[in-house]
Scaffold this motif. Structure first.
Motif, PDB file in Angstrom:
ATOM      1  N   ALA A 150      -7.829 -71.702  42.945  1.00  0.00           N
ATOM      2  CA  ALA A 150      -7.623 -70.386  43.564  1.00  0.00           C
ATOM      3  C   ALA A 150      -6.145 -70.008  43.518  1.00  0.00           C
ATOM      4  CB  ALA A 150      -8.128 -70.399  45.008  1.00  0.00           C
ATOM      5  N   TYR A 151      -5.283 -70.962  43.815  1.00  0.00           N
ATOM      6  CA  TYR A 151      -3.837 -70.711  43.765  1.00  0.00           C
ATOM      7  C   TYR A 151      -3.394 -70.364  42.349  1.00  0.00           C
ATOM      8  CZ  TYR A 151       1.058 -71.882  43.143  1.00  0.00           C
ATOM      9  OH  TYR A 151       2.390 -71.847  42.760  1.00  0.00           O
ATOM     10  N   LEU A 152      -3.876 -71.092  41.360  1.00  0.00           N
ATOM     11  CA  LEU A 152      -3.469 -70.848  39.976  1.00  0.00           C
ATOM     12  C   LEU A 152      -3.929 -69.475  39.501  1.00  0.00           C
ATOM     13  CD1 LEU A 152      -4.170 -74.374  38.438  1.00  0.00           C
ATOM     14  CD2 LEU A 152      -1.930 -73.346  38.918  1.00  0.00           C
ATOM     15  N   ARG A 153      -5.137 -69.075  39.866  1.00  0.00           N
ATOM     16  CA  ARG A 153      -5.614 -67.739  39.498  1.00  0.00           C
ATOM     17  C   ARG A 153      -4.735 -66.663  40.118  1.00  0.00           C
ATOM     18  NH1 ARG A 153     -10.760 -70.107  40.459  1.00  0.00           N
ATOM     19  NH2 ARG A 153     -10.770 -69.254  42.575  1.00  0.00           N
ATOM     20  N   ALA A 154      -4.386 -66.833  41.387  1.00  0.00           N
ATOM     21  CA  ALA A 154      -3.591 -65.817  42.083  1.00  0.00           C
ATOM     22  C   ALA A 154      -2.159 -65.757  41.567  1.00  0.00           C
ATOM     23  CB  ALA A 154      -3.588 -66.100  43.583  1.00  0.00           C
ATOM     24  N   SER A 155      -1.616 -66.900  41.156  1.00  0.00           N
ATOM     25  CA  SER A 155      -0.219 -66.949  40.717  1.00  0.00           C
ATOM     26  C   SER A 155      -0.058 -66.727  39.222  1.00  0.00           C
ATOM     27  CB  SER A 155       0.395 -68.306  41.085  1.00  0.00           C
ATOM     28  OG  SER A 155      -0.273 -69.362  40.405  1.00  0.00           O
ATOM     29  N   GLY A 156      -1.166 -66.754  38.470  1.00  0.00           N
ATOM     30  CA  GLY A 156      -1.093 -66.578  37.025  1.00  0.00           C
ATOM     31  C   GLY A 156      -0.551 -67.787  36.284  1.00  0.00           C
ATOM     32  N   LYS A 157      -0.525 -68.936  36.948  1.00  0.00           N
ATOM     33  CA  LYS A 157      -0.013 -70.157  36.310  1.00  0.00           C
ATOM     34  C   LYS A 157      -1.157 -70.937  35.672  1.00  0.00           C
ATOM     35  CE  LYS A 157       3.781 -70.660  39.628  1.00  0.00           C
ATOM     36  NZ  LYS A 157       4.377 -71.515  40.695  1.00  0.00           N
ATOM     37  N   ARG A 158      -0.778 -71.788  34.729  1.00  0.00           N
ATOM     38  CA  ARG A 158      -1.748 -72.679  34.081  1.00  0.00           C
ATOM     39  C   ARG A 158      -1.268 -74.114  34.267  1.00  0.00           C
ATOM     40  NH1 ARG A 158      -5.127 -70.279  30.313  1.00  0.00           N
ATOM     41  NH2 ARG A 158      -5.210 -72.208  29.083  1.00  0.00           N
ATOM     42  N   ARG A 159      -2.072 -74.917  34.908  1.00  0.00           N
ATOM     43  CA  ARG A 159      -1.741 -76.319  35.127  1.00  0.00           C
ATOM     44  C   ARG A 159      -3.011 -77.151  34.997  1.00  0.00           C
ATOM     45  NH1 ARG A 159       2.434 -74.037  35.177  1.00  0.00           N
ATOM     46  NH2 ARG A 159       4.244 -74.305  36.577  1.00  0.00           N
ATOM     47  N   ARG A 160      -2.844 -78.376  34.521  1.00  0.00           N
ATOM     48  CA  ARG A 160      -3.954 -79.322  34.538  1.00  0.00           C
ATOM     49  C   ARG A 160      -3.990 -79.981  35.906  1.00  0.00           C
ATOM     50  NH1 ARG A 160      -5.082 -84.717  32.806  1.00  0.00           N
ATOM     51  NH2 ARG A 160      -2.899 -85.082  32.227  1.00  0.00           N
ATOM     52  N   LEU A 161      -5.188 -80.196  36.417  1.00  0.00           N
ATOM     53  CA  LEU A 161      -5.346 -80.820  37.726  1.00  0.00           C
ATOM     54  C   LEU A 161      -5.663 -82.302  37.553  1.00  0.00           C
ATOM     55  CD1 LEU A 161      -7.571 -78.123  39.508  1.00  0.00           C
ATOM     56  CD2 LEU A 161      -5.086 -78.191  39.224  1.00  0.00           C
TER      57      LEU A 161
ATOM     58  N   ILE B  19       1.917 -76.674  49.781  1.00  0.00           N
ATOM     59  CA  ILE B  19       1.507 -77.874  49.048  1.00  0.00           C
ATOM     60  C   ILE B  19       1.232 -77.538  47.590  1.00  0.00           C
ATOM     61  CG2 ILE B  19      -0.328 -79.593  48.824  1.00  0.00           C
ATOM     62  CD1 ILE B  19      -0.578 -79.494  51.907  1.00  0.00           C
ATOM     63  N   MET B  20       0.530 -76.436  47.361  1.00  0.00           N
ATOM     64  CA  MET B  20       0.198 -76.031  45.997  1.00  0.00           C
ATOM     65  C   MET B  20       1.451 -75.650  45.211  1.00  0.00           C
ATOM     66  SD  MET B  20      -2.916 -76.606  45.797  1.00  0.00           S
ATOM     67  CE  MET B  20      -4.202 -77.024  46.967  1.00  0.00           C
ATOM     68  N   GLU B  21       2.355 -74.929  45.831  1.00  0.00           N
ATOM     69  CA  GLU B  21       3.590 -74.541  45.150  1.00  0.00           C
ATOM     70  C   GLU B  21       4.412 -75.758  44.757  1.00  0.00           C
ATOM     71  OE1 GLU B  21       4.502 -70.104  47.014  1.00  0.00           O
ATOM     72  OE2 GLU B  21       5.203 -71.890  48.091  1.00  0.00           O
ATOM     73  N   ALA B  22       4.477 -76.741  45.647  1.00  0.00           N
ATOM     74  CA  ALA B  22       5.238 -77.958  45.341  1.00  0.00           C
ATOM     75  C   ALA B  22       4.585 -78.734  44.208  1.00  0.00           C
ATOM     76  CB  ALA B  22       5.346 -78.829  46.584  1.00  0.00           C
ATOM     77  N   SER B  23       3.259 -78.840  44.251  1.00  0.00           N
ATOM     78  CA  SER B  23       2.549 -79.581  43.213  1.00  0.00           C
ATOM     79  C   SER B  23       2.639 -78.887  41.860  1.00  0.00           C
ATOM     80  CB  SER B  23       1.082 -79.741  43.618  1.00  0.00           C
ATOM     81  OG  SER B  23       0.376 -80.494  42.671  1.00  0.00           O
ATOM     82  N   ALA B  24       2.665 -77.552  41.864  1.00  0.00           N
ATOM     83  CA  ALA B  24       2.696 -76.784  40.619  1.00  0.00           C
ATOM     84  C   ALA B  24       4.057 -76.803  39.932  1.00  0.00           C
ATOM     85  CB  ALA B  24       2.268 -75.341  40.887  1.00  0.00           C
ATOM     86  N   LYS B  25       5.054 -77.409  40.549  1.00  0.00           N
ATOM     87  CA  LYS B  25       6.359 -77.539  39.892  1.00  0.00           C
ATOM     88  C   LYS B  25       6.304 -78.508  38.719  1.00  0.00           C
ATOM     89  CE  LYS B  25       9.135 -76.335  43.958  1.00  0.00           C
ATOM     90  NZ  LYS B  25      10.118 -76.812  44.956  1.00  0.00           N
ATOM     91  N   LEU B  26       5.273 -79.351  38.694  1.00  0.00           N
ATOM     92  CA  LEU B  26       5.068 -80.294  37.598  1.00  0.00           C
ATOM     93  C   LEU B  26       4.082 -79.708  36.590  1.00  0.00           C
ATOM     94  CD1 LEU B  26       4.659 -83.551  39.728  1.00  0.00           C
ATOM     95  CD2 LEU B  26       6.723 -82.778  38.525  1.00  0.00           C
TER      96      LEU B  26
END
Length: 248
Positions: A195-206, A136-143
């Motif tokens: 938690a997902y963003l910290r582990a993946s090193g990505k930056r996204r607004r929630l 779910i997090m990976e799919a949402s982080a595509k945006l």
């Protein structure tokens, strides 16, 4: 030791159940739509009688949100009755009687078929696996902005812990509906996303989004959670760390 058939034995959960049962000394047959020698599509049942012949226990892990679970269960139950299989173990989901999601309704219907089958049976319900939350997090982080259901929490659990419990139940006598298994923590979706963003090193607004419908209302009310059965040990962060380490 027993002869145990695992349906969906090549899937995320079934593969680990199979490994655990074999480690414990059981003879295990893996049933799936693509793996020999027990290649069976449960929805039509061809080859199922041979797969269940001489089996002591069936662990039913095969499932799909795309439909057909009830038909598959009917075929499996009929074959199990014909072969005289004494014990059917089923993995189900916490909240299927409280959250009116179509897939949950199907899982609840399968539970009822098993309860009324005349077979010895055990049903274990668990909260969602870490793997699903990650998808779910990976799919949402595509945006550029992660869209998350406002006011909804989850209680993810480690699939290997569920596999160990299923293997334990398969080696024991039929127990009916056993206590649910919940993950170690109830977490909001924004918290899990961070938690997902910290582990993946990505930056996204929630961006929490309010949704409509009975399923969303039931989820906001925690219908899919089991905080009183928070027996899981591995947290979502620990799962992400192990997964990241395995990729290196």
């Amino acid at each position: 030791m027993s002869t145990i058939l695992v349906t969906g034995g090549t899937g995320t959960l079934g593969r680990l159940v199979t490994e655990r049962l074999r480690t414990d000394g059981h003879e295990v047959r893996v049933l799936s739509r693509r793996t020999q020698p027990y290649t069976v599509d449960l929805r039509d049942g061809a080859g199922l009688d041979a797969a269940v012949a001489g089996v002591d226990v069936i662990v039913h892990c095969a499932t799909t949100p795309r439909g057909g679970d009830e038909r598959a269960a009917r075929n499996l139950i009929a074959a199990a009755r014909k072969a005289g299989v004494p014990h059917l173990v089923y993995i189900s989901i916490v909240g299927i009687d409280r959250v009116p999601l179509g897939y949950y309704k199907s899982k609840l219907a399968v539970e009822r078929l098993i309860e009324e089958s005349g077979l010895g049976w055990t049903v274990l319900r668990t909260t969602q696996f870490h793997d699903l939350v990650l998808r779910i997090m990976e799919a949402s982080a595509k945006l550029p902005v992660m869209l998350l259901p406002a006011g909804v929490s989850d209680q993810p659990i480690e699939v290997a812990e569920v596999a160990a419990r299923l293997a334990e139940l398969a080696a024991a006598p039929p127990a009916g509906r056993v206590e649910d298994m919940g993950g170690p923590e109830v977490r909001t979706f924004p918290d899990l996303a961070r938690a997902y963003l910290r582990a993946s090193g990505k930056r996204r607004r929630l961006l929490p989004v309010r949704l409509a419908g009975a399923t969303y209302r039931a989820a906001r009310a925690g219908g899919h959670l089991a905080p009183e059965q928070a027996v899981g040990r591995r947290t979502f962060e620990e799962y992400l760390a192990v997964r990241s380490g395995a990729r290196r």
